[in-house]
Scaffold this active site. Structure first.
Site, PDB file in Angstrom:
ATOM      1  N   LEU A 121       0.822  -1.207   0.000  1.00 15.15           N
ATOM      2  CA  LEU A 121       0.000   0.000   0.000  1.00 15.15           C
ATOM      3  C   LEU A 121       0.863   1.266   0.000  1.00 15.15           C
ATOM      4  O   LEU A 121       2.047   1.218   0.333  1.00 15.15           O
ATOM      5  CB  LEU A 121      -0.924  -0.041   1.220  1.00 15.15           C
ATOM      6  CG  LEU A 121      -1.929  -1.218   1.182  1.00 15.15           C
ATOM      7  CD1 LEU A 121      -2.460  -1.529   2.570  1.00 15.15           C
ATOM      8  CD2 LEU A 121      -3.066  -0.922   0.208  1.00 15.15           C
ATOM      9  N   PRO A 122       0.253   2.412  -0.371  1.00 15.25           N
ATOM     10  CA  PRO A 122       1.061   3.629  -0.575  1.00 15.25           C
ATOM     11  C   PRO A 122       1.691   4.224   0.687  1.00 15.25           C
ATOM     12  O   PRO A 122       2.792   4.753   0.619  1.00 15.25           O
ATOM     13  CB  PRO A 122       0.062   4.618  -1.185  1.00 15.25           C
ATOM     14  CG  PRO A 122      -1.045   3.792  -1.743  1.00 15.25           C
ATOM     15  CD  PRO A 122      -1.125   2.585  -0.852  1.00 15.25           C
ATOM     16  N   THR A 145       6.242   0.508   2.013  1.00 19.73           N
ATOM     17  CA  THR A 145       7.320   1.243   2.682  1.00 19.73           C
ATOM     18  C   THR A 145       6.675   2.275   3.589  1.00 19.73           C
ATOM     19  O   THR A 145       6.074   3.242   3.105  1.00 19.73           O
ATOM     20  CB  THR A 145       8.244   1.922   1.661  1.00 19.73           C
ATOM     21  OG1 THR A 145       8.847   0.914   0.857  1.00 19.73           O
ATOM     22  CG2 THR A 145       9.334   2.725   2.359  1.00 19.73           C
ATOM     23  N   LYS A 181      15.500  -0.330   4.676  1.00 17.23           N
ATOM     24  CA  LYS A 181      15.151   0.311   3.408  1.00 17.23           C
ATOM     25  C   LYS A 181      15.293   1.824   3.509  1.00 17.23           C
ATOM     26  O   LYS A 181      15.799   2.480   2.602  1.00 17.23           O
ATOM     27  CB  LYS A 181      13.716  -0.055   3.007  1.00 17.23           C
ATOM     28  CG  LYS A 181      13.297   0.711   1.761  1.00 17.23           C
ATOM     29  CD  LYS A 181      12.241   0.071   0.933  1.00 17.23           C
ATOM     30  CE  LYS A 181      12.044   0.915  -0.331  1.00 17.23           C
ATOM     31  NZ  LYS A 181      10.914   0.458  -1.126  1.00 17.23           N
ATOM     32  N   LYS A 205       8.972  11.055  -0.328  1.00 20.07           N
ATOM     33  CA  LYS A 205       8.234  10.278   0.678  1.00 20.07           C
ATOM     34  C   LYS A 205       9.210   9.460   1.539  1.00 20.07           C
ATOM     35  O   LYS A 205       9.127   9.466   2.768  1.00 20.07           O
ATOM     36  CB  LYS A 205       7.240   9.336  -0.009  1.00 20.07           C
ATOM     37  CG  LYS A 205       6.491   8.422   0.967  1.00 20.07           C
ATOM     38  CD  LYS A 205       5.992   7.149   0.272  1.00 20.07           C
ATOM     39  CE  LYS A 205       5.747   6.043   1.291  1.00 20.07           C
ATOM     40  NZ  LYS A 205       5.569   4.712   0.667  1.00 20.07           N
TER      41      LYS A 205
END
Lengths: 333, 333, 333, 333
Positions: free
Chosen positions: C99-100, C130, C205, C280
């Protein structure tokens, strides 16, 4: 809006700048009149004196703090002790919270024994903590569902102003509730400024304090550069203060030891507004900027510098100690 | 010390801040008395009006500029034309230079047809350009070998103040020569501040202007963040200006359109002090900081931001246009 | 870990670097064997291909997405449609979410029709989005109360790798559950790396991508400076790549147009990993740094630069377009 | 291009990366053949070994250094002592200078007893110092007037490579003189790279080293953030090095103690390339960027961070000690 606990002269100057209208008369009227049932949650350096002032103005005050000693002082002064935020809310019509951070505020209002469990519909909830405006909005939304009004009202002025009852409050919330909030806050503050919908008080405080940090770091950089180039710091300070580089940081709170008397810089950077507190406010600015996609290159770098300072031993020094951090240290080579 | 050419009200405010003592009396005395032989090299927006004021105060003035038109205007007003810095020096006892950068200054003094070729021992050489203090020191050292005195005296106040003869001069040089320099500079300025040995005038100006840039970028960041968080810019500006975030940039030269009248921000960022000029001053700060190993994290970042602006179309706009640069642009998505 | 959708050659290089062990054998075994009941929530550029690969490996797959069209494609390929995360959870033993952002993840798991409403005790919940590691921890804590296991497993490799089933997964969660998670993730990825307790996959990450941003901005700065100083960009690139300045950004993804073929820089900065996506990820780094009080001066400044780019029209361009942003633009003067 | 004096393994790796063609054959031919008359000015850690290698290859070498001891070592090895740069120039056809900074270079060439006083027309002047490219151009212009050729040829590889004769030279100057320069430089180096007109060698080195600083600070930030978020540094390092965040700084010279053996980080940040030297190179990058109006936001901030480190006791530590500087110190609170 720095908390200037030990800086007598300057606090006075700041306060004079912030507000000029005396409210002594109306306050003394209240003192003898019909007090309100006010709850105070969070009795630290700021909340404690605020509770005392509310008592002194004739209000019926119920208090709560996680440290029993903080409560017993207020009890001696006439306050009722609540054993949880919920118990405070039961016994109050207006509640003021003054807590360290967003998590504490969420717990105090929406937690298991929180205000929302017991407060009556129509209650006025005033949060004077400095927290993330998005948390203020979240609390306001929960309050609204229970027909209560949540208002954010962070303060400026520091411990001295809290004791003197001369705090400035930046208020965010429904405009129609502002008059009610002001009536209570005037018992503990001098300037009550309406900023807009809920969260606006926090936004105003965060923007001001971020700018304060930038101006302070900039002043320290310019003064340090000038001194290394051979200028006398007092002379340079005079030139800046009569020119376009001047700011509150250079005029009222100069970070170079000896330039001004009675500022933390002239007292080994003790007292004043600690680096760790400034770092917290810059963290709030950073989050608000990330959420609103606003570029704050200098604010963000100031944040990082205060972080570097905090890991290198400056966490408890006044935030003007950035001057010392930039200076050549004794053990450098 | 920004050059505030078009900003009537604010320039006035700045000047009032910078100096309050009237010197009208002593000036008018000179006007009728025995003028001096003064050379002026560099007749641009600043040097031209300075030469005119020197003429008006009764001095005998010889001028030089690389643009003949600039000289013919002064000739019409009574000045003698020199065909090189050397020729100006021949006909003058005091020489004032007002040039764009360090290279021009080196050329005008130490070049083939430079001042040092012909100036008499005892000459007073006053450089009002804003340049690298190390170049000032280099020129002073060359002058000393020829028994001349070189003084750095960069200005503050802009084109308006140059025309009105109300410039502020920050003077670096031997203290014993200060009185002589002041006697001349009072014909073109209002406040003549002694800063220390040669290079100190430049150092003071550079430090102030670096701080100005930082405060301005900071103000733009705080105002932009506040507006994106939903605050009214005038309200936020009022809060900042009565609190610890205030500075000359927020009070006198606010970068948000509409907050103040008569500032570049309210005039599409036209007039005022251009981004390219601020970038030049920040370059001098950067060099001085590198040479003296002084950390200027915010000053250095402000420098980079003005550079980014200059390559993205803002070179000729007022330096307060950083606010516009931070804002969401129309073509962004 | 940039999503390198259109960069065939380089993606291959990256993947070769990341993992060398073939897992074809074990995968083909699964293909003919007993598939699992796997739910996939979020069927965008990444989640869609992952769901397809899970189907192709013989699993029974139930899917959900807020866009019905995204679901109908998968339905045609053999997947069952769920009408909410809760319905997907009902029909699955293992659930993968892609998901975003953090809010979507919170909604999908803890929302009204979320996974936690219906998933069975013992379910394995794998979030490949993420997001903020603190949200991963929050979800894991809620899952634990219901005897489920929540694992964070953000990916690296981009759309190409998602389609090819060659993604890299960085996995955070209880070590004893890693083998189970790996067994499923090997149907969609090639390298499954265990990073530590829940949140560790996100942390790894975030750290890598912050460093990627710094190295990329740095490469752009160095290349731009060199070109302005007169160097040929290919020559400079060769020198850097055989010396101490080299990085993935200079060798594999050079930001200067024409230095490498098949990179976004040579294709008008189209395709690749968008500025908005990098912004982001830098926001997540910023938040994690603020929460852990870690100084990230360059990471923080890179964040601000990408923000400036996003408000100045670069949001949808590849993140290597920072080179173009630093360059002198046509309309500058 | 970092000077990696004590880092055996890594230096070897770097050198292998930089060049692979062996030139042993041609070198040994020279060793027994007709040597040249070569002058070496500046006999420090780098210049001393270079002079020795020139002697070993059969050249007739005249040397000068301000420290007599430095000269006597070379005298014992067979070199002739010159008492000034001018005297060296008298006795040489090719002159190599290896000096600390721009001022020393200007003095050695254009000073009172400088090379330009006595060198013959046709002399080849090779400056291997790392200095401002604008000074290289200035020297080249003066040389040209005297029919000499000035070439800039800064080195990469450090003290180890200087001793081994395996330095890399980045050469700027007239292309037609490159073959001659290369013929001499192959006696002391392994890779001789032509970069363009005079100053290009400096430009290439400055760009690479600025990027090295950025990548190193970035690696330190990412590793520190990861460790604070709970990741194992070796694991994180492995993930980064097989992914898009990798760089020479993370792979070959990792700044976290214990991640790699034989790097300064694992030896209390001793040896390697000192913070003060990196600060000098960043100062050159800063000046070149200011002169060419190139925006280097991260390079500029890295410069400031190394300055902060240098005033806080890190001047003599390896530049990878930025990791330690970012870490929570023992005396912080």
């Amino acid at each position: 809006m720095a908390a200037l606990s030990n800086v007598t002269r300057n606090s006075r100057v700041l306060i004079q700048v912030i507000g000029t209208t005396s409210r002594t008369f109306s306050c003394s009227a209240v003192q003898h009149g019909s007090g309100k049932r006010v709850g105070v949650i969070g009795l630290g350096n700021m909340g404690g004196p605020m509770a005392l002032n509310l008592l002194n103005k004739g209000n019926s005050v119920t208090v709560f703090d996680v440290y029993p000693e903080a409560m017993s002082k207020l009890h001696d002064a006439g306050a009722t002790i609540g054993h949880s935020p919920a118990e405070v809310a039961e016994k109050s019509d207006t509640i003021i919270t003054m807590l360290p951070n967003s998590t504490h505020v969420q717990e105090a209002y929406a937690g298991e024994n929180g205000v929302f469990q017991t407060a009556k519909p129509g209650s006025l909830l005033i949060d004077s903590s400095t927290i993330d405006p998005s948390v203020s909005k979240e609390m306001a939304s929960l309050a609204e569902k229970k027909a209560m009004t949540f208002i954010d009202a962070p303060v400026s002025g520091g411990v001295m102003a809290a004791k003197a009852g001369t705090l400035t409050f930046m208020v965010g919330g429904p405009e129609k509730e502002f008059a009610n909030a002001k009536a209570v806050l005037e018992h503990v503050g001098k300037n009550i400024v309406y900023c807009g919908p809920v969260g606006s008080g926090q936004a105003a405080k965060i923007c001001n304090n971020m700018l304060l940090a930038i101006n302070m770091v900039g002043t320290a950089e310019a003064m340090n550069l000038g001194v290394r180039l051979g200028l006398d710091p007092k002379l340079l300070s005079n030139i800046i203060n009569t020119s376009s580089g001047r700011s509150w940081s250079s005029e009222i709170y100069n970070p170079v030891p000896g330039v001004l008397p009675n500022v933390p810089a002239s007292n080994n950077y003790e007292g004043g507004f600690g680096t760790a507190l400034m770092m917290k406010d810059l963290g709030l600015a950073q989050s608000s900027a990330t959420r609103s996609n606003s570029a704050i290159p200098l604010g963000s770098l100031a944040h990082q510098l205060y972080r570097l300072m905090s890991v290198r031993g400056y966490a408890k020094k006044d935030f003007s100690s950035i001057y010392q951090f930039l200076q050549k240290s004794e053990n450098s080579n």
